[in-house]
Design a protein around this motif. Structure first.
Motif, PDB file in Angstrom:
ATOM      1  N   ALA A 170       0.917  -1.248  -0.186  1.00 47.07           N
ATOM      2  CA  ALA A 170       0.022  -0.159   0.088  1.00 47.07           C
ATOM      3  C   ALA A 170       0.842   1.068   0.062  1.00 47.07           C
ATOM      4  N   ARG A 171       0.460   2.326  -0.667  1.00 47.01           N
ATOM      5  CA  ARG A 171       0.906   3.789  -0.667  1.00 47.01           C
ATOM      6  C   ARG A 171       1.382   4.112   0.840  1.00 47.01           C
ATOM      7  N   HIS A 172       0.255   3.857   1.572  1.00 49.26           N
ATOM      8  CA  HIS A 172       0.459   4.516   2.979  1.00 49.26           C
ATOM      9  C   HIS A 172       1.597   3.828   4.072  1.00 49.26           C
ATOM     10  N   ASP A 173       2.063   2.482   3.422  1.00 48.08           N
ATOM     11  CA  ASP A 173       3.007   1.631   3.973  1.00 48.08           C
ATOM     12  C   ASP A 173       4.631   1.683   3.132  1.00 48.08           C
ATOM     13  N   THR A 174       4.355   2.908   2.230  1.00 50.70           N
ATOM     14  CA  THR A 174       5.606   2.991   1.502  1.00 50.70           C
ATOM     15  C   THR A 174       6.000   4.469   1.748  1.00 50.70           C
ATOM     16  N   CYS A 175       7.491   4.482   1.903  1.00 48.84           N
ATOM     17  CA  CYS A 175       8.267   6.004   2.138  1.00 48.84           C
ATOM     18  C   CYS A 175       8.902   6.016   0.774  1.00 48.84           C
ATOM     19  N   LEU A 185      18.725   7.566   3.833  1.00 50.67           N
ATOM     20  CA  LEU A 185      18.209   6.292   3.677  1.00 50.67           C
ATOM     21  C   LEU A 185      18.289   5.593   5.030  1.00 50.67           C
ATOM     22  N   GLU A 186      19.254   5.637   5.750  1.00 50.87           N
ATOM     23  CA  GLU A 186      19.312   5.054   6.992  1.00 50.87           C
ATOM     24  C   GLU A 186      18.135   5.562   8.044  1.00 50.87           C
ATOM     25  N   HIS A 187      17.851   6.979   7.860  1.00 47.64           N
ATOM     26  CA  HIS A 187      16.943   7.643   8.556  1.00 47.64           C
ATOM     27  C   HIS A 187      15.519   6.959   8.133  1.00 47.64           C
ATOM     28  N   ALA A 188      15.442   6.917   6.967  1.00 40.85           N
ATOM     29  CA  ALA A 188      13.924   6.320   6.334  1.00 40.85           C
ATOM     30  C   ALA A 188      13.800   4.676   6.896  1.00 40.85           C
ATOM     31  N   VAL A 212      13.494   4.730  -3.665  1.00 40.84           N
ATOM     32  CA  VAL A 212      14.631   5.670  -3.927  1.00 40.84           C
ATOM     33  C   VAL A 212      14.420   6.376  -5.187  1.00 40.84           C
ATOM     34  N   PHE A 213      14.236   7.495  -5.424  1.00 40.35           N
ATOM     35  CA  PHE A 213      13.969   8.147  -6.610  1.00 40.35           C
ATOM     36  C   PHE A 213      15.282   9.358  -6.731  1.00 40.35           C
ATOM     37  N   CYS A 263       7.796  10.575   3.255  1.00 37.43           N
ATOM     38  CA  CYS A 263       8.936  11.275   2.512  1.00 37.43           C
ATOM     39  C   CYS A 263       9.985  11.841   2.874  1.00 37.43           C
ATOM     40  N   GLU A 264      11.213  11.419   2.601  1.00 40.07           N
ATOM     41  CA  GLU A 264      12.427  12.105   3.046  1.00 40.07           C
ATOM     42  C   GLU A 264      13.164  12.409   1.889  1.00 40.07           C
ATOM     43  N   VAL A 265      14.109  13.598   1.949  1.00 29.99           N
ATOM     44  CA  VAL A 265      14.960  14.118   1.004  1.00 29.99           C
ATOM     45  C   VAL A 265      16.337  14.129   1.506  1.00 29.99           C
TER      46      VAL A 265
END
Length: 388
Positions: free
Chosen positions: A127-132, A181-184, A194-195, A165-167
């Motif tokens: 699910a999108r809500h389970d995706t970072c 990525l470690e924080h995410a 990862v985009f 979302c993380e940047v």
């Protein structure tokens, strides 16, 4: 005239050239189109300008082939254009960068949707809500450009409905790829997408995917999906075409409200009003075959370029954290500049071409105020190999 940054990755140079081949289809048929690079690759910008002038052009519409406006788009490219225009007595109008644009957001979403669909097909739907979503930008010593990466990320996050979302950034600023990525990974999401918000491939794309693999290996309970970069997506080409044609209606000014060279931006007050000039002559035209340009020439990293060579005292040169040019493993050339010109930034990004820029005797970058941030360049210190 499309003005690119340039890369020592031949694949990146080739992909940029595809842009120049596709753009004419969206412009008037009688307009010749050419391109050139600021550094590291051929042809250089003045070569493209020469070809246009020799073809009979007396007005050139130039655009930066870049996502956001930082030092290269605000200072370095305008300096080259201004100098050329003054020397040859022709009109060169300079447009704005791709920027935060609805078409660019849709192009980014397309790349992310593809990665999500592939991950769903390979591992089952999440699910999108389970995706970072983790959006990785280039990273600059300009908070305006860095902030635009965050804005793109928010538009994607909210528009696509991800749980979080993380940047992160590939260089110069913080957080770099690995700490982001470690924080995410500590947030508890089932999948991390990862985009890389990049136009083309290169060492930095390798770095992003390399760190994604490292962090994924350390967190086998989380599914990692690597999205593709923008490349020559049709909506990217359309945005480039508009950046050219909008010049016909007058100067297309960049956003000066948050420009550190025109406003007192928090933490960067010392750089307001600095003179505009370029420093890229020392690597102009150097390409993938230049000494020390390839990962294979570097003994610091085992599998991909971590950026460890950017640290002070490593690899023969440093920019003091101010400015990671993406010189992929430049262990073969020094940045000791015999004619040291003060690196100023009065940025004429489209504000006229009435001044020349001879390089003086001093070359240095304004120090990036957060170069010692533990989540910035210092975070790659653990990847330094011990001397043999």
């Amino acid at each position: 005239m499309i003005c690119g940054h340039g890369s020592r990755s031949q694949a990146a140079v080739d992909q940029f050239a595809v842009l120049a081949r596709k753009l004419p289809a969206l412009l008037p048929p009688e307009w010749p189109v050419d391109y050139g690079y600021l550094e590291f690759a051929n042809p250089v910008i003045r070569d493209g300008l020469d070809r246009l002038r020799e073809a009979g052009c007396n007005r050139i519409l130039a655009v930066p082939g870049m996502l956001f406006a930082a030092m290269h788009a605000k200072n370095d490219i305008p300096t080259v254009l201004n100098t050329y225009a003054a020397r040859h007595g022709i009109r060169v109008d300079y447009g704005r960068e791709l920027g935060v644009d609805p078409r660019m957001v849709r192009a980014a979403a397309s790349r992310i949707e593809t990665a999500v669909a592939e991950a769903d097909a390979a591992h089952g739907p999440v699910a999108r809500h389970d995706t970072c979503l983790v959006v990785i930008g280039r990273g600059a010593s300009d908070p305006d450009a860095n902030g635009n990466v965050s804005k793109i990320a928010r538009l994607l996050w909210e528009g696509m409905g991800f749980g979080w979302c993380e940047v992160g950034y590939s260089g110069v600023t913080f957080p770099l790829v690995e700490p982001a990525l470690e924080h995410a990974a500590r947030l508890g999401y089932k999948r991390i997408v990862v985009f890389p918000y990049f136009l083309f491939t290169g060492i930095l794309i390798d770095r992003i995917y390399g760190f994604a693999d490292l962090v994924a290996a350390a967190h086998p309970d989380i599914q990692f999906a690597k999205a593709g970069y923008l490349n020559d997506h049709d909506l990217v080409i359309e945005t480039f075409a508009e950046r050219v044609t909008e010049l016909l209606d007058g100067p297309a000014a960049m956003n000066c409200g948050m420009c550190k060279y025109r406003a007192q931006v928090l933490g960067f007050e010392a750089e307001i009003g600095a003179p505009q000039e370029s420093h890229h002559h020392h690597v102009e035209g150097q390409g993938a075959s230049a000494p020390g340009s390839n990962v294979e020439d570097c003994g610091l990293c085992d599998t991909f370029c971590t950026g460890a060579c950017r640290l002070e005292g490593v690899g023969g040169h440093s920019h003091g954290g101010a400015h990671d040019h993406a010189h992929p493993h430049d262990h073969g050339h020094s940045h000791d500049h015999p004619h040291d010109h003060a690196h100023g930034h009065g940025h004429g990004h489209g504000h006229g071409h009435g001044h020349g820029h001879g390089h003086g005797d001093d070359h240095h970058h304004a120090p990036y105020p957060h170069a010692d941030h533990p989540l910035g360049p210092e975070s790659v210190r653990k990847h330094l190999k011990a001397p043999e």
